[in-house]
Design a protein around this motif. Structure first.
Motif, short mmCIF file in Angstrom:
data_model
loop_
_atom_site.label_atom_id
_atom_site.label_comp_id
_atom_site.label_asym_id
_atom_site.label_seq_id
_atom_site.Cartn_x
_atom_site.Cartn_y
_atom_site.Cartn_z
N LYS A 1 -9.92 -5.60 -7.79
CA LYS A 1 -9.62 -4.47 -6.91
C LYS A 1 -10.91 -3.75 -6.60
O LYS A 1 -11.67 -3.41 -7.50
CB LYS A 1 -8.65 -3.48 -7.54
CG LYS A 1 -8.53 -2.22 -6.68
CD LYS A 1 -7.31 -1.44 -6.92
CE LYS A 1 -7.18 -0.24 -6.00
NZ LYS A 1 -7.16 -0.56 -4.58
N TYR B 1 0.85 -1.18 0.00
CA TYR B 1 0.00 0.00 0.00
C TYR B 1 0.89 1.25 0.00
O TYR B 1 1.89 1.26 0.73
CB TYR B 1 -0.91 0.00 1.23
CG TYR B 1 -1.80 1.22 1.30
CD1 TYR B 1 -2.98 1.27 0.58
CD2 TYR B 1 -1.41 2.33 2.03
CE1 TYR B 1 -3.77 2.40 0.60
CE2 TYR B 1 -2.20 3.47 2.05
CZ TYR B 1 -3.37 3.50 1.34
OH TYR B 1 -4.14 4.61 1.35
N PRO B 2 0.58 2.23 -0.78
CA PRO B 2 -0.62 2.39 -1.61
C PRO B 2 -0.45 1.90 -3.05
O PRO B 2 -1.29 2.18 -3.89
CB PRO B 2 -0.84 3.90 -1.59
CG PRO B 2 0.55 4.46 -1.58
CD PRO B 2 1.36 3.48 -0.73
N ASP C 1 -6.40 -6.72 -5.04
CA ASP C 1 -6.85 -7.15 -3.72
C ASP C 1 -6.95 -8.66 -3.59
O ASP C 1 -6.75 -9.21 -2.51
CB ASP C 1 -8.25 -6.59 -3.42
CG ASP C 1 -8.29 -5.08 -3.33
OD1 ASP C 1 -7.25 -4.47 -2.99
OD2 ASP C 1 -9.37 -4.51 -3.57
N LEU D 1 -2.13 -2.86 -6.18
CA LEU D 1 -3.41 -2.52 -6.80
C LEU D 1 -4.27 -3.73 -7.12
O LEU D 1 -5.23 -3.63 -7.87
CB LEU D 1 -3.15 -1.70 -8.08
CG LEU D 1 -2.41 -0.38 -7.83
CD1 LEU D 1 -2.02 0.27 -9.15
CD2 LEU D 1 -3.25 0.57 -6.99
N PRO E 1 -14.69 5.87 -7.57
CA PRO E 1 -14.88 5.27 -6.25
C PRO E 1 -16.17 4.45 -6.21
O PRO E 1 -17.20 4.86 -6.74
CB PRO E 1 -14.97 6.48 -5.32
CG PRO E 1 -14.21 7.56 -6.02
CD PRO E 1 -14.48 7.32 -7.48
N TYR F 1 -4.80 8.69 -4.53
CA TYR F 1 -4.73 9.46 -5.77
C TYR F 1 -5.99 10.28 -6.03
O TYR F 1 -5.96 11.24 -6.79
CB TYR F 1 -4.43 8.56 -6.97
CG TYR F 1 -5.23 7.27 -7.01
CD1 TYR F 1 -6.53 7.24 -7.48
CD2 TYR F 1 -4.68 6.09 -6.54
CE1 TYR F 1 -7.26 6.06 -7.49
CE2 TYR F 1 -5.39 4.91 -6.56
CZ TYR F 1 -6.69 4.90 -7.03
OH TYR F 1 -7.40 3.74 -7.05
N GLU G 1 -8.81 6.19 -1.68
CA GLU G 1 -7.56 5.91 -2.40
C GLU G 1 -6.77 7.22 -2.46
O GLU G 1 -7.33 8.28 -2.74
CB GLU G 1 -7.84 5.40 -3.82
CG GLU G 1 -8.72 4.18 -3.91
CD GLU G 1 -8.02 2.87 -3.55
OE1 GLU G 1 -6.78 2.87 -3.38
OE2 GLU G 1 -8.72 1.87 -3.43
N VAL H 1 -12.30 -0.40 -5.55
CA VAL H 1 -11.83 0.99 -5.59
C VAL H 1 -12.65 1.78 -4.56
O VAL H 1 -13.88 1.85 -4.66
CB VAL H 1 -12.00 1.59 -6.99
CG1 VAL H 1 -11.53 3.04 -7.02
CG2 VAL H 1 -11.24 0.76 -8.01
N THR H 2 -11.95 2.35 -3.58
CA THR H 2 -12.64 3.08 -2.52
C THR H 2 -12.37 4.58 -2.63
O THR H 2 -11.38 5.00 -3.24
CB THR H 2 -12.19 2.59 -1.13
OG1 THR H 2 -10.80 2.87 -0.96
CG2 THR H 2 -12.44 1.09 -0.97
N MET I 1 -9.92 6.98 -11.35
CA MET I 1 -8.65 6.29 -11.18
C MET I 1 -7.77 6.62 -12.37
O MET I 1 -8.19 6.48 -13.52
CB MET I 1 -8.89 4.78 -11.09
CG MET I 1 -7.66 3.98 -10.76
SD MET I 1 -8.10 2.24 -10.49
CE MET I 1 -6.49 1.59 -10.08
#
Length: 160
Positions: free
Chosen positions: A46, A25-26, A31, A29, A117, A54, A52, A48-49, A65
């Motif tokens: 992955k 992390y981070p 999970d 990429l 997200p 970025y 993140e 995506v929350t 993303m």
């Protein structure tokens, strides 16, 4: 951890991913690996929350993303496929310590939809061939079955 499920699929949890990839992390990429066939293909995911790192600076009013991170995530899926392929070769010896799979090329990258997200991205890596130590893959990223990105990816294995 790697496990075989009742339906014959193979999964790799986060600890197994971390044993095979040096990323943390981070920058890790992927999970989870949902299934794979050594020497053929791998399917990873992955989630995506919104937190993140970025997203704070990549279009904060409408976070998406970054495309380069989608490419990196696809390359990580390719590296995992290369690693499990090497693990399953009869008599194959991996170099001392975990080998690294370095990204050496990306061709034909296409971006079809933004990843935002709340999305769950599935990465599919398919091994095309290995030529003089260069592993050639086709990879894509999908959200709810819709193509988000795709590229031809090349990597090579090196000892640490």
């Amino acid at each position: 951890m790697t496990s075989d499920t009742e339906d014959g699929s193979r999964t790799i949890a986060l600890d197994g991913i971390q044993r095979r990839l040096p990323h943390r992390y981070p920058f890790l990429l992927v999970d989870r690996v949902l299934d794979y066939a050594p020497g053929e293909w791998l399917l990873a995911r992955k989630n995506v929350t919104a937190n993140e790192p970025y997203f704070a600076g990549h279009f904060p009013q409408k976070p998406i993303m970054p495309g380069v991170l989608l490419i990196e995530a696809m390359a990580q899926a390719c590296g995992l496929l290369a690693f499990v392929t090497r693990e399953h070769e009869p008599g194959a010896e991996l170099p001392d310590g975990a080998p690294l799979f370095y990204l050496v090329g990306v061709d034909g990258a296409k971006f079809k939809r933004p990843v935002v997200p709340g999305d769950t991205v599935e990465f599919r890596a398919s091994l095309q061939r290995v030529v003089r130590g260069i592993w050639l893959f086709q990879a894509d990223a999908r959200v709810e079955g819709a193509m988000a990105a795709a590229a031809d990816i090349r990597c090579t294995m090196r000892a640490v």
